[in-house]
Design a protein around this motif. Structure first.
Motif, PDB file in Angstrom:
ATOM      1  N   LEU A  41       0.827  -1.209   0.000  1.00  0.00           N
ATOM      2  CA  LEU A  41       0.000   0.000   0.000  1.00  0.00           C
ATOM      3  C   LEU A  41       0.860   1.256   0.000  1.00  0.00           C
ATOM      4  CD1 LEU A  41      -2.662  -1.102   2.631  1.00  0.00           C
ATOM      5  CD2 LEU A  41      -3.176  -0.481   0.257  1.00  0.00           C
ATOM      6  N   GLN A  42       1.866   1.277   0.868  1.00  0.00           N
ATOM      7  CA  GLN A  42       2.676   2.473   1.023  1.00  0.00           C
ATOM      8  C   GLN A  42       3.599   2.710  -0.169  1.00  0.00           C
ATOM      9  OE1 GLN A  42       4.513   2.120   4.902  1.00  0.00           O
ATOM     10  NE2 GLN A  42       2.580   2.488   5.975  1.00  0.00           N
ATOM     11  N   HIS A  49       1.670  12.537  10.602  1.00  0.00           N
ATOM     12  CA  HIS A  49       0.602  11.861   9.874  1.00  0.00           C
ATOM     13  C   HIS A  49       0.806  10.366  10.026  1.00  0.00           C
ATOM     14  CE1 HIS A  49       3.697  11.080   6.897  1.00  0.00           C
ATOM     15  NE2 HIS A  49       2.843  10.322   6.218  1.00  0.00           N
ATOM     16  N   LEU A  50      -0.148   9.584   9.569  1.00  0.00           N
ATOM     17  CA  LEU A  50      -0.056   8.127   9.628  1.00  0.00           C
ATOM     18  C   LEU A  50      -0.357   7.582   8.243  1.00  0.00           C
ATOM     19  CD1 LEU A  50       0.198   5.476  11.234  1.00  0.00           C
ATOM     20  CD2 LEU A  50      -2.243   5.658  11.757  1.00  0.00           C
ATOM     21  N   ASP A  51       0.641   6.949   7.637  1.00  0.00           N
ATOM     22  CA  ASP A  51       0.431   6.440   6.283  1.00  0.00           C
ATOM     23  C   ASP A  51      -0.463   5.201   6.301  1.00  0.00           C
ATOM     24  OD1 ASP A  51       1.058   7.505   3.814  1.00  0.00           O
ATOM     25  OD2 ASP A  51       3.218   7.316   4.140  1.00  0.00           O
ATOM     26  N   PHE A  52      -1.051   4.923   5.145  1.00  0.00           N
ATOM     27  CA  PHE A  52      -1.990   3.814   5.023  1.00  0.00           C
ATOM     28  C   PHE A  52      -1.321   2.500   5.426  1.00  0.00           C
ATOM     29  CE2 PHE A  52      -3.762   6.857   1.851  1.00  0.00           C
ATOM     30  CZ  PHE A  52      -4.976   7.053   2.483  1.00  0.00           C
ATOM     31  N   HIS A  53      -2.060   1.684   6.166  1.00  0.00           N
ATOM     32  CA  HIS A  53      -1.521   0.430   6.668  1.00  0.00           C
ATOM     33  C   HIS A  53      -2.668  -0.476   7.081  1.00  0.00           C
ATOM     34  CE1 HIS A  53      -2.433   2.685  10.291  1.00  0.00           C
ATOM     35  NE2 HIS A  53      -2.404   1.558  10.969  1.00  0.00           N
ATOM     36  N   LEU A  54      -2.323  -1.725   7.382  1.00  0.00           N
ATOM     37  CA  LEU A  54      -3.252  -2.670   8.004  1.00  0.00           C
ATOM     38  C   LEU A  54      -2.712  -3.017   9.380  1.00  0.00           C
ATOM     39  CD1 LEU A  54      -4.018  -5.222   5.119  1.00  0.00           C
ATOM     40  CD2 LEU A  54      -5.370  -3.230   5.811  1.00  0.00           C
TER      41      LEU A  54
END
Length: 416
Positions: free
Chosen positions: A202-203, A319-324
């Protein structure tokens, strides 16, 4: 002081070489501690309480270990010995880990690791070693491997053969566990690796940092994310404090205050934000508010009361990057905003954001607002905070009452 009476067992935990000898040695340290006069240098008290705590941990006396190590850590902080704060914080993290309190252990390890990186690089290999063992026991084998590999490089550079052998033994164990669980396979056999590999994919294709890019990024993500969406136990649902769900303001304020103190005292950086262990205010809130019903009513998933929680704080620019998330946090997450300081006149404020096959869902959270979602199967993140902005949140994890939603098969493989 007691090193010669302590060794490691097959699981790499500290144990006595001779239980009777170590017990006797602890008794002698207790005698010396009791005999200290009122004007004694607190540094001696710090050393004695630390070694009593370490010995009690090796003997399996977890409550005593945590009590004495906490005392030693508090003394180190009071006298300004930041080097001892790192070393004793790692010991206290071990004591919580040995007692089965992984959440408190995690906070202590992360705090010690951050301090070592910033102030005491000579202790970084120790912090990496302890944190690596902790991650190994939690099942985060890739994370453990990364920490231990970094520790090994530092210890090789130090030229200390005994330290190198200790780290190599831990690394060998992690690599054995990886081979046994089939770390390259996606699915329940290796859930931690599956989550991290999806996050890396994703990242590599999008970021929560720049929302202007989302429309361009989505076509490459659409099919992959659709595969995740079909397995979601909970779809993201934004609950407004004013419209959908009202929590007692006095309880929210108490948690906000507790979170601020916890982050200041024991916060640790994780994925670009501050995390801290929850305390009495959060536990009281969970006792007073039937959060399981809130989740069930809004999502249709019948869940148990929250089994875990963590405070989260963002500062300007973070910020918080996209993750699971990893599966262990639960089948449902409830992210509750405790405080959101918004700059006057700002054209845009930070939002919690999710990706699904249809696009991006942004949730602007004010104090009391929450969002419920399946963090293990929903890509999520937070957009950057603008100048003067600050956000404090608490995240609760819930497990489904039924076994079926907990056991997933046929999860989509990591895209290529």
């Amino acid at each position: 002081m007691l090193d010669h009476l302590i060794t490691h067992d097959d699981s790499l935990r500290m144990v006595p070489t001779d239980r009777n000898e170590l017990t006797a040695a602890v008794g002698q340290l207790h005698e010396e501690l009791r005999s200290l006069s009122e004007g004694t240098d607190p540094a001696r008290t710090r050393v004695l309480t630390r070694w009593i705590g370490i010995a009690q941990m090796c003997l399996g006396n977890h409550d005593e270990a945590r009590t004495f190590l906490r005392q030693s850590l508090d003394i180190a902080a009071t006298i300004g010995n930041s080097r001892a704060v790192v070393a004793t914080g790692l010991n206290l993290g071990d004591a919580h880990r040995y007692a089965g309190d992984a959440q408190s252990a995690d906070a202590l390890y992360r705090s010690a690791l951050n301090t070592a990186r910033g102030q005491h690089p000579e202790l970084l290999d120790y912090a990496l070693q302890h944190t690596g063992k902790h991650l190994m026991e939690r099942g985060d084998l890739a994370g453990a491997q990364g920490h231990l590999q970094e520790a090994l490089r530092l210890r090789i550079a130090k030229g200390d053969t005994e330290l190198v052998e200790s780290t190599q033994a831990a690394l060998d164990r992690v690599e054995l566990l990886i081979s046994q669980t089939g770390a390259a396979a996606a699915g329940p056999a290796a859930p931690g690796q599956w989550s991290r590999q999806w996050t890396a994919w994703l990242q590599s294709r999008t970021t929560a940092r720049t929302s202007s890019q989302w429309a361009l990024d989505l076509p490459a993500l659409r099919n992959a994310v659709a595969g995740l969406t079909t397995h979601q136990r909970v779809h993201p649902r934004h609950l407004s404090h004013q419209r959908d769900q009202s929590f007692p303001s006095v309880l929210l304020a108490a948690m906000a205050e507790e979170a601020e103190k916890a982050v200041a005292a024991n916060g640790y950086l994780h994925n670009g934000k501050w995390n801290a262990a929850v305390g009495d205010a959060a536990n009281h809130f969970a006792e007073q508010v039937d959060l399981a019903t809130v989740v069930a009513r809004s999502t249709g998933l019948d869940v148990e009361p929250p089994h875990t929680g963590v405070y989260i704080a963002y500062e300007e620019g973070q910020h918080l990057d996209f993750h699971l998330d990893e599966f262990g946090f639960g089948e449902a997450n409830l992210l509750l905003c405790l405080k959101h300081d918004r700059p006057t006149g700002a054209s845009r404020v930070s939002t919690t954001v999710f990706i699904n096959a249809d696009g991006y869902l942004e949730c602007e959270l004010a104090a009391g607002d929450c969002v419920v979602f399946d963090g293990a199967l929903t890509p999520h993140g937070r957009t950057p905070l603008s100048a003067g902005e600050a956000i404090t949140l608490i995240s609760f994890g819930f497990r489904a009452r039924d076994e079926a939603p907990r056991t997933l098969t046929g999860l989509p493989p990591i895209p290529v």
